[in-house]
Design an enzyme around this catalytic site. Structure first.
Site, mmCIF file in Angstrom:
data_model
loop_
_atom_site.group_PDB
_atom_site.id
_atom_site.type_symbol
_atom_site.label_atom_id
_atom_site.label_comp_id
_atom_site.label_asym_id
_atom_site.label_seq_id
_atom_site.Cartn_x
_atom_site.Cartn_y
_atom_site.Cartn_z
ATOM 1 N N HIS A 99 48.312 91.743 -2.046
ATOM 2 C CA HIS A 99 47.290 92.657 -1.523
ATOM 3 C C HIS A 99 46.062 91.879 -1.049
ATOM 4 O O HIS A 99 45.552 92.115 0.060
ATOM 5 C CB HIS A 99 46.886 93.657 -2.605
ATOM 6 C CG HIS A 99 45.734 94.529 -2.219
ATOM 7 N ND1 HIS A 99 45.909 95.731 -1.545
ATOM 8 C CD2 HIS A 99 44.396 94.392 -2.400
ATOM 9 C CE1 HIS A 99 44.730 96.279 -1.333
ATOM 10 N NE2 HIS A 99 43.791 95.484 -1.842
ATOM 11 N N GLU A 100 45.584 90.957 -1.880
ATOM 12 C CA GLU A 100 44.410 90.172 -1.486
ATOM 13 C C GLU A 100 44.729 89.271 -0.301
ATOM 14 O O GLU A 100 43.874 89.057 0.568
ATOM 15 C CB GLU A 100 43.911 89.342 -2.671
ATOM 16 C CG GLU A 100 43.462 90.166 -3.862
ATOM 17 C CD GLU A 100 42.421 91.219 -3.512
ATOM 18 O OE1 GLU A 100 41.636 90.981 -2.570
ATOM 19 O OE2 GLU A 100 42.391 92.279 -4.160
ATOM 20 N N HIS A 139 41.536 89.670 8.133
ATOM 21 C CA HIS A 139 40.417 88.887 8.664
ATOM 22 C C HIS A 139 40.865 87.979 9.794
ATOM 23 O O HIS A 139 40.192 87.867 10.826
ATOM 24 C CB HIS A 139 39.801 88.059 7.532
ATOM 25 C CG HIS A 139 38.533 87.364 7.913
ATOM 26 N ND1 HIS A 139 38.103 86.202 7.293
ATOM 27 C CD2 HIS A 139 37.599 87.644 8.852
ATOM 28 C CE1 HIS A 139 36.966 85.820 7.830
ATOM 29 N NE2 HIS A 139 36.639 86.663 8.779
ATOM 30 N N HIS A 184 44.229 91.095 2.847
ATOM 31 C CA HIS A 184 42.855 91.092 3.363
ATOM 32 C C HIS A 184 42.586 89.829 4.184
ATOM 33 O O HIS A 184 41.896 89.887 5.216
ATOM 34 C CB HIS A 184 41.859 91.168 2.209
ATOM 35 C CG HIS A 184 41.776 92.515 1.568
ATOM 36 N ND1 HIS A 184 41.640 93.676 2.306
ATOM 37 C CD2 HIS A 184 41.798 92.893 0.259
ATOM 38 C CE1 HIS A 184 41.586 94.711 1.473
ATOM 39 N NE2 HIS A 184 41.685 94.262 0.230
#
Length: 239
Positions: free
Chosen positions: A106-107, A114, A110
């Site tokens: 999940h991270e 980006h 991100h």
């Protein structure tokens, strides 16, 4: 200038909505903790750690300028776009659990957002200083404005400004929703496509990330409920 207080400060319908939002938030937090703890005891068959999954996913996406670091705490995982640093908590970085892989992916989602310029993430990053500024000033302005209104009837502008500042933090919670849901969607797809989790393991990761997503939904619900209550209490004026 007089402010119509509607139902007053008692158990009016808006206050009940705030209470419901608070209970929803507590249930969501309990759910994410319980789900994470459950699947943190389930080791993935391939033996990958959270850090390994994050590093490999970044490499597969052609991202080589993001650093994966260990951070203290439990469920303190986050991606910092300012420094391009993906920080994984102690319960995720070295863990081989299905829960850890879900959070790490999940991270990483991100970080991928980006890298590809995902618009909602860019918008959320722009809103961070506004939301922080608004959340710090909102309640002091409303309280001071209320005191001035009670004494001289002249605090309406301060109250209005306070509500507007509070709405910035509410907007931030709403913008956060598509960012988090998209990161989870990317995570599940990559965990499955890249072979980090088997078909009978992916369900556990989905449950962990779904439970985490509900905490963001609960936060947005609580913020909107509080904003509506503030508007109901202070938003109507009779000159």
């Amino acid at each position: 200038m007089y402010y119509g207080y509607g139902y007053g400060f008692g158990l009016d319908p808006w206050y009940i909505l705030v209470i419901i939002a608070f209970i929803f938030s507590m249930v969501a937090q309990a759910k994410v903790s319980g789900t994470f703890n459950k699947y943190s005891r389930v080791r993935n068959k391939a033996g990958f750690t959270g850090a390994q999954v994050a590093a490999q996913m970044l490499q597969n996406a052609g991202i080589y300028d993001v650093t994966v670091q260990r951070v203290a705490g439990n469920l303190t995982d986050h991606y910092d776009p300012r420094t391009k640093t993906l920080r994984l908590s102690q319960s995720v970085y070295d863990s081989t659990s299905v829960a850890a892989l879900g959070v790490a992916a999940h991270e990483t989602g991100h970080a991928i957002q980006h890298d590809v310029g995902y618009a909602p993430l860019s918008l959320r990053s722009m809103f961070v200083p506004l939301a922080n500024f608004g959340s710090r000033l909102a309640m002091p302005l409303i309280i001071i404005g209320f005191l001035f209104t009670s004494i001289s009837g002249g605090g309406g502008t301060l109250i209005t400004l306070g509500i507007l500042f509070f709405s910035l933090s509410v907007a931030f919670t709403l913008i956060t929703l598509p960012v988090e849901f998209n990161a989870s969607s990317r995570a599940i797809r990559l965990l499955e496509e890249d072979g980090f989790l088997a078909s009978d393991e992916i369900g556990g990761a989905k449950k962990v990330l779904s439970a985490a997503a509900m905490t963001y939904v609960a936060a947005a619900f609580a913020a909107v409920a509080q904003l509506l209550r503030l508007i109901a209490i202070f938003g109507r004026r009779d000159d």
